[in-house]
Design a protein around this motif. Sequence first.
Motif, mmCIF file in Angstrom:
data_model
loop_
_atom_site.group_PDB
_atom_site.id
_atom_site.type_symbol
_atom_site.label_atom_id
_atom_site.label_comp_id
_atom_site.label_asym_id
_atom_site.label_seq_id
_atom_site.Cartn_x
_atom_site.Cartn_y
_atom_site.Cartn_z
ATOM 1 N N ALA A 109 4.431 -5.681 3.726
ATOM 2 C CA ALA A 109 5.703 -5.923 4.414
ATOM 3 C C ALA A 109 6.672 -4.774 4.144
ATOM 4 C CB ALA A 109 6.298 -7.250 3.962
ATOM 5 N N ALA A 110 6.740 -4.333 2.881
ATOM 6 C CA ALA A 110 7.649 -3.236 2.550
ATOM 7 C C ALA A 110 7.236 -1.961 3.291
ATOM 8 C CB ALA A 110 7.659 -3.011 1.038
ATOM 9 N N ALA A 111 5.940 -1.675 3.349
ATOM 10 C CA ALA A 111 5.458 -0.484 4.048
ATOM 11 C C ALA A 111 5.792 -0.561 5.523
ATOM 12 C CB ALA A 111 3.954 -0.330 3.842
ATOM 13 N N ALA A 112 5.656 -1.746 6.127
ATOM 14 C CA ALA A 112 5.952 -1.917 7.547
ATOM 15 C C ALA A 112 7.442 -1.751 7.794
ATOM 16 C CB ALA A 112 5.483 -3.290 8.014
ATOM 17 N N ILE A 113 8.276 -2.288 6.904
ATOM 18 C CA ILE A 113 9.728 -2.171 7.068
ATOM 19 C C ILE A 113 10.140 -0.704 6.929
ATOM 20 C CG2 ILE A 113 11.942 -2.786 6.032
ATOM 21 C CD1 ILE A 113 10.716 -5.512 5.340
ATOM 22 N N LEU A 114 9.602 -0.045 5.908
ATOM 23 C CA LEU A 114 9.955 1.353 5.702
ATOM 24 C C LEU A 114 9.462 2.224 6.867
ATOM 25 C CD1 LEU A 114 9.337 1.880 1.880
ATOM 26 C CD2 LEU A 114 11.505 1.891 3.051
ATOM 27 N N GLN A 115 8.355 1.927 7.427
ATOM 28 C CA GLN A 115 7.845 2.700 8.569
ATOM 29 C C GLN A 115 8.779 2.512 9.746
ATOM 30 O OE1 GLN A 115 3.942 1.680 9.878
ATOM 31 N NE2 GLN A 115 3.898 3.341 11.347
ATOM 32 N N GLN A 116 9.285 1.342 9.934
ATOM 33 C CA GLN A 116 10.197 1.084 11.043
ATOM 34 C C GLN A 116 11.533 1.793 10.793
ATOM 35 O OE1 GLN A 116 10.456 -1.769 13.573
ATOM 36 N NE2 GLN A 116 8.265 -1.763 13.722
ATOM 37 N N VAL A 117 12.006 1.740 9.551
ATOM 38 C CA VAL A 117 13.303 2.332 9.235
ATOM 39 C C VAL A 117 13.173 3.864 9.211
ATOM 40 C CG1 VAL A 117 15.071 2.540 7.432
ATOM 41 C CG2 VAL A 117 14.100 0.329 7.971
ATOM 42 N N LEU A 118 12.184 4.381 8.552
ATOM 43 C CA LEU A 118 12.035 5.817 8.395
ATOM 44 C C LEU A 118 11.312 6.448 9.587
ATOM 45 C CD1 LEU A 118 10.977 6.014 4.647
ATOM 46 C CD2 LEU A 118 13.217 6.445 5.583
ATOM 47 N N GLY A 119 10.553 5.720 10.216
ATOM 48 C CA GLY A 119 9.808 6.225 11.342
ATOM 49 C C GLY A 119 8.481 6.822 10.917
ATOM 50 N N GLU A 120 8.180 6.915 9.681
ATOM 51 C CA GLU A 120 6.896 7.456 9.219
ATOM 52 C C GLU A 120 6.337 6.527 8.136
ATOM 53 O OE1 GLU A 120 7.711 10.670 5.951
ATOM 54 O OE2 GLU A 120 8.625 11.264 7.832
ATOM 55 N N GLN A 121 5.089 6.654 7.872
ATOM 56 C CA GLN A 121 4.387 5.813 6.898
ATOM 57 C C GLN A 121 4.714 6.343 5.513
ATOM 58 O OE1 GLN A 121 2.617 3.159 7.673
ATOM 59 N NE2 GLN A 121 1.692 2.683 5.744
ATOM 60 N N PRO A 122 5.321 5.488 4.600
ATOM 61 C CA PRO A 122 5.596 5.944 3.250
ATOM 62 C C PRO A 122 4.305 5.957 2.428
ATOM 63 C CG PRO A 122 6.413 3.719 3.523
ATOM 64 C CD PRO A 122 5.842 4.157 4.840
ATOM 65 N N PRO A 123 4.264 6.667 1.315
ATOM 66 C CA PRO A 123 3.061 6.684 0.500
ATOM 67 C C PRO A 123 2.826 5.290 -0.119
ATOM 68 C CG PRO A 123 4.672 8.315 -0.288
ATOM 69 C CD PRO A 123 5.266 7.607 0.851
ATOM 70 N N ALA A 124 1.606 4.795 -0.103
ATOM 71 C CA ALA A 124 1.228 3.451 -0.527
ATOM 72 C C ALA A 124 1.445 3.274 -2.020
ATOM 73 C CB ALA A 124 -0.222 3.177 -0.170
ATOM 74 N N ASP A 125 1.192 4.278 -2.851
ATOM 75 C CA ASP A 125 1.357 4.106 -4.286
ATOM 76 C C ASP A 125 2.826 4.016 -4.661
ATOM 77 O OD1 ASP A 125 1.364 6.707 -3.409
ATOM 78 O OD2 ASP A 125 0.785 7.535 -5.356
ATOM 79 N N GLU A 126 3.724 4.659 -3.962
ATOM 80 C CA GLU A 126 5.166 4.540 -4.230
ATOM 81 C C GLU A 126 5.682 3.163 -3.808
ATOM 82 O OE1 GLU A 126 7.425 7.702 -2.519
ATOM 83 O OE2 GLU A 126 6.210 9.239 -3.509
ATOM 84 N N VAL A 127 5.188 2.658 -2.669
ATOM 85 C CA VAL A 127 5.593 1.337 -2.200
ATOM 86 C C VAL A 127 5.103 0.275 -3.195
ATOM 87 C CG1 VAL A 127 5.325 -0.373 -0.351
ATOM 88 C CG2 VAL A 127 5.652 2.017 0.212
ATOM 89 N N ALA A 128 3.881 0.403 -3.689
ATOM 90 C CA ALA A 128 3.321 -0.577 -4.613
ATOM 91 C C ALA A 128 4.103 -0.575 -5.925
ATOM 92 C CB ALA A 128 1.857 -0.296 -4.879
ATOM 93 N N ALA A 129 4.491 0.610 -6.433
ATOM 94 C CA ALA A 129 5.253 0.705 -7.667
ATOM 95 C C ALA A 129 6.627 0.079 -7.489
ATOM 96 C CB ALA A 129 5.347 2.168 -8.101
ATOM 97 N N ALA A 130 7.251 0.309 -6.343
ATOM 98 C CA ALA A 130 8.583 -0.236 -6.087
ATOM 99 C C ALA A 130 8.518 -1.756 -5.983
ATOM 100 C CB ALA A 130 9.160 0.390 -4.831
ATOM 101 N N VAL A 131 7.527 -2.273 -5.318
ATOM 102 C CA VAL A 131 7.366 -3.744 -5.176
ATOM 103 C C VAL A 131 7.104 -4.359 -6.530
ATOM 104 C CG1 VAL A 131 5.883 -5.553 -4.201
ATOM 105 C CG2 VAL A 131 6.672 -3.672 -2.767
ATOM 106 N N LYS A 132 6.253 -3.721 -7.351
ATOM 107 C CA LYS A 132 5.902 -4.251 -8.681
ATOM 108 C C LYS A 132 7.168 -4.283 -9.541
ATOM 109 C CE LYS A 132 1.658 -3.807 -10.581
ATOM 110 N NZ LYS A 132 0.541 -3.174 -11.220
#
Length: 182
Positions: free
Chosen positions: A154-177
């Motif tokens: 969900a965070a990756a999808a939201i960030l892709q919509q907001v930023l317009g590009e796919q964020p790195p998966a390991d940064e999203v996972a660390a932020a969610v954790k």
Amino acid sequence: MAETVTTETGVAHEGAHESGGFPPFQTETFASQLFWLALTFAFLYWFVAKVAVPRLGGILTQRHDRIQGDLREAIAAKKEAEAAGLAYEAALSDAKARSQAIAAETHQRLQAETEGKRRELDAALAQKLASAEELIGQTKTAALTHVEGIANDAAAAILQQVLGEQPPADEVAAAVKAAMKG
């Protein structure tokens, strides 16, 4: 001067009713009357003294003896009844004591059985509770694992919509954790 009297049956009596009055009061017959009176009195006295009084005395003695025997039997029966009453009271008291002992023993046995069953149920419940807590823990861990994955997606999808590009998966996972722990 004797008078002849004829009765209805036709029998004639001479001198049957001369004027002399009542025969026992005639003085010419006093001596013979006194003799027969004395003889009759002596006979009656002898009869009463030798026959009637001993018989009556024997009857009275028999009655007295029978009454005394009946009284002795009644006293003996009373004593037996009192002894039987005491024995009954003792047996009743013994039976009450035994029934109370049996009731106390039964109460203790049932209480021990109930306590044993309660312990068994407590142990079974504790085991089921531990098993349920373990299952809950496993389910929670599995759910959290899935939640973390879902949150990452969900965070990756939201960030892709907001930023317009796919964020790195390991940064999203660390932020969610970090957000889930905090």
